[in-house]
Design an enzyme around this catalytic site. Structure first.
Site, PDB file in Angstrom:
ATOM      1  N   ASP A   6       0.828  -1.203  -0.014  1.00 20.13           N
ATOM      2  CA  ASP A   6      -0.215   0.009  -0.065  1.00 20.13           C
ATOM      3  C   ASP A   6       0.774   1.369   0.000  1.00 20.13           C
ATOM      4  O   ASP A   6       0.427   2.400   0.060  1.00 20.13           O
ATOM      5  CB  ASP A   6      -0.765   0.055   1.116  1.00 20.13           C
ATOM      6  CG  ASP A   6      -2.138  -0.819   1.052  1.00 20.13           C
ATOM      7  OD1 ASP A   6      -2.671  -0.695  -0.180  1.00 20.13           O
ATOM      8  OD2 ASP A   6      -2.635  -1.350   1.921  1.00 20.13           O
TER       9      ASP A   6
ATOM     10  N   ARG B 276       0.479  -1.817   7.605  1.00 18.15           N
ATOM     11  CA  ARG B 276       0.913  -0.566   7.032  1.00 18.15           C
ATOM     12  C   ARG B 276       1.884   0.088   7.888  1.00 18.15           C
ATOM     13  O   ARG B 276       2.586   1.352   7.454  1.00 18.15           O
ATOM     14  CB  ARG B 276      -0.362   0.462   6.473  1.00 18.15           C
ATOM     15  CG  ARG B 276      -1.126  -0.360   5.551  1.00 18.15           C
ATOM     16  CD  ARG B 276      -1.970   0.819   5.006  1.00 18.15           C
ATOM     17  NE  ARG B 276      -1.145   1.978   4.228  1.00 18.15           N
ATOM     18  CZ  ARG B 276      -1.657   2.868   3.466  1.00 18.15           C
ATOM     19  NH1 ARG B 276      -2.989   3.101   3.497  1.00 18.15           N
ATOM     20  NH2 ARG B 276      -0.898   3.750   2.679  1.00 18.15           N
TER      21      ARG B 276
ATOM     22  N   ARG C  63     -10.276   5.137  10.732  1.00 20.94           N
ATOM     23  CA  ARG C  63      -9.096   4.898  10.951  1.00 20.94           C
ATOM     24  C   ARG C  63      -8.242   5.851  11.941  1.00 20.94           C
ATOM     25  O   ARG C  63      -7.745   5.640  13.083  1.00 20.94           O
ATOM     26  CB  ARG C  63      -8.232   5.468   9.841  1.00 20.94           C
ATOM     27  CG  ARG C  63      -8.605   4.510   8.548  1.00 20.94           C
ATOM     28  CD  ARG C  63      -8.157   2.974   8.626  1.00 20.94           C
ATOM     29  NE  ARG C  63      -8.633   2.068   7.702  1.00 20.94           N
ATOM     30  CZ  ARG C  63      -8.030   1.968   6.511  1.00 20.94           C
ATOM     31  NH1 ARG C  63      -6.924   2.410   6.081  1.00 20.94           N
ATOM     32  NH2 ARG C  63      -8.454   1.034   5.572  1.00 20.94           N
TER      33      ARG C  63
ATOM     34  N   HIS D 198     -11.697   6.943   4.544  1.00 23.71           N
ATOM     35  CA  HIS D 198     -11.040   8.046   4.784  1.00 23.71           C
ATOM     36  C   HIS D 198     -11.621   9.283   4.351  1.00 23.71           C
ATOM     37  O   HIS D 198     -12.161   9.137   3.412  1.00 23.71           O
ATOM     38  CB  HIS D 198      -9.726   8.112   3.883  1.00 23.71           C
ATOM     39  CG  HIS D 198      -8.470   7.324   4.468  1.00 23.71           C
ATOM     40  ND1 HIS D 198      -7.571   6.663   3.723  1.00 23.71           N
ATOM     41  CD2 HIS D 198      -7.897   7.020   5.773  1.00 23.71           C
ATOM     42  CE1 HIS D 198      -6.746   5.979   4.504  1.00 23.71           C
ATOM     43  NE2 HIS D 198      -7.019   6.309   5.667  1.00 23.71           N
TER      44      HIS D 198
ATOM     45  N   CYS E 202      -4.834   9.752  -3.021  1.00 26.41           N
ATOM     46  CA  CYS E 202      -4.008   8.842  -2.229  1.00 26.41           C
ATOM     47  C   CYS E 202      -2.685   8.670  -2.572  1.00 26.41           C
ATOM     48  O   CYS E 202      -1.729   8.449  -1.546  1.00 26.41           O
ATOM     49  CB  CYS E 202      -4.854   7.562  -2.058  1.00 26.41           C
ATOM     50  SG  CYS E 202      -6.550   7.724  -1.710  1.00 26.41           S
TER      51      CYS E 202
HETATM   52  N1  ARG Z   1      -5.088   0.188   0.936  1.00 25.70           N
HETATM   53  C1  ARG Z   1      -5.121   1.326   1.514  1.00 25.70           C
HETATM   54  C2  ARG Z   1      -5.783   1.352   3.200  1.00 25.70           C
HETATM   55  O1  ARG Z   1      -6.786   0.710   3.189  1.00 25.70           O
HETATM   56  C3  ARG Z   1      -5.616   2.325   0.769  1.00 25.70           C
HETATM   57  C4  ARG Z   1      -5.475   3.874   1.198  1.00 25.70           C
HETATM   58  C5  ARG Z   1      -5.985   4.871   0.300  1.00 25.70           C
HETATM   59  N2  ARG Z   1      -5.409   6.177   0.745  1.00 25.70           N
HETATM   60  C6  ARG Z   1      -6.287   7.007   0.866  1.00 25.70           C
HETATM   61  N3  ARG Z   1      -5.565   8.461   1.190  1.00 25.70           N
HETATM   62  N4  ARG Z   1      -7.555   7.242   1.024  1.00 25.70           N
HETATM   63  O2  ARG Z   1      -5.204   1.903   4.129  1.00 25.70           O
END
Ligand code: ARG
Length: 273
Positions: free
Chosen positions: A70, A95, A141, A170, A266
């Site tokens: 990612d 991550r 998140r 997000h 992103c």
């Molecule tokens: N696969 C990543 C996650 O779920 C994607 C992040 C996408 N980034 C963003 N800025 N929305 O964390």
């Protein structure tokens, strides 16, 4: 009536998707059972980088790390304003090491004001910066306590916004800053709690309100330089309203990266100041 718009040159930090794949699922867009075409993702990413360069912007590169699929989504790795770097702390262990890679990059590139985060925050994924405000997402998140931490660090008032739809996990999937100087945004109201919708309505009464199909096409995962708005070309319903407001939409195709649950914004961490 469209107001006059002007572009200012920007700097973005991008990371090539050399190791991009979907082998775990952190959001409803990620399906590890569906194969990812990594060379296609790389080609689309290179086109996005080319679009930025052709608009007069500078792209700095973060070296991709094997095993961090990612990492292409650099917007999550930090938030930068006035040359100050607010480090990220990821919600998922998959991550976590990305945050360190970002901090090392900033330290090696002369950024002196580096903040090691106390609370979980996923960078610009959940923090949108305007000249006068920070809009801060929570609910999936970023820990709400990180909002106060960011306010203290950047000296900009934080407007906390509650996200309620897991497809828009997000803030940068549900809201785009179109003009950071004037504080103009586009957003998709149903992604927010009723109270946060009301906050957005009061703060941005003339905002561009996106339709569901455009939000689902990642149309709000857009990057603006004040005039050009780079966004997925599939979000066709946004082009007319953007032009009416005096912006120039620039459509790109990064559809292979959508399999990770991210798009244009992103992949682009803005290095402000
Ligand atoms: N696969 C990543 C996650 O779920 C994607 C992040 C996408 N980034 C963003 N800025 N929305 O964390």
């Amino acid at each position: 009536m469209a107001r006059p718009r002007s572009a200012t040159p920007r700097r973005y930090l991008m990371c090539p998707p050399a190791h991009f794949t979907v082998r775990y699922s952190l959001n409803p867009w990620m399906d590890p059972a569906k194969p990812v075409d990594t060379p296609l993702a790389q080609a689309q990413w290179e086109q996005l980088r080319e679009v930025y360069r052709s608009l007069g912007h500078t792209v700095a590169e973060l070296a991709p790390v094997p095993g961090l699929p990612d990492m292409v989504f650099t917007a999550n790795g930090a938030t930068v304003a006035d040359g100050r770097v607010f480090g990220a702390r990821f919600a998922h262990p998959e991550r976590e090491p990305e945050a360190q890679a970002h901090l090392e990059w900033f330290a090696a590139h002369g950024y002196g004001h580096l903040h090691l985060p106390v609370h979980i925050n996923e960078g610009e994924g959940d923090l949108a910066v305007t000249d006068s405000l920070l809009l801060a997402g929570r609910g999936f998140r970023t820990n709400p306590l990180a909002h106060g931490e960011a306010q203290e660090f950047f000296g900009r008032p934080v407007i906390g916004l509650e996200l309620v739809d897991p497809r828009f996990y997000h803030l940068d999937l549900a809201l785009a800053v179109l003009d950071d100087a004037a504080g103009e945004v586009a957003y998709y109201p149903p992604a927010f709690s009723p109270g946060s919708r009301e906050v957005l309505r009061r703060l941005f009464p003339h905002a561009l309100v996106a339709a569901e199909e455009d939000a689902l096409a990642f149309g709000l995962n857009a990057v603006s330089d004040g005039l050009h708005v780079v966004l997925p070309q599939a979000a066709a319903g946004l082009f007319g309203p953007l032009r009416e407001r005096g912006f120039e939409p620039v459509g790109v195709d990064v559809s292979e990266l959508h399999r990770g649950g991210g798009s244009v914004k992103c992949c682009s961490l803005e290095l402000r100041g």
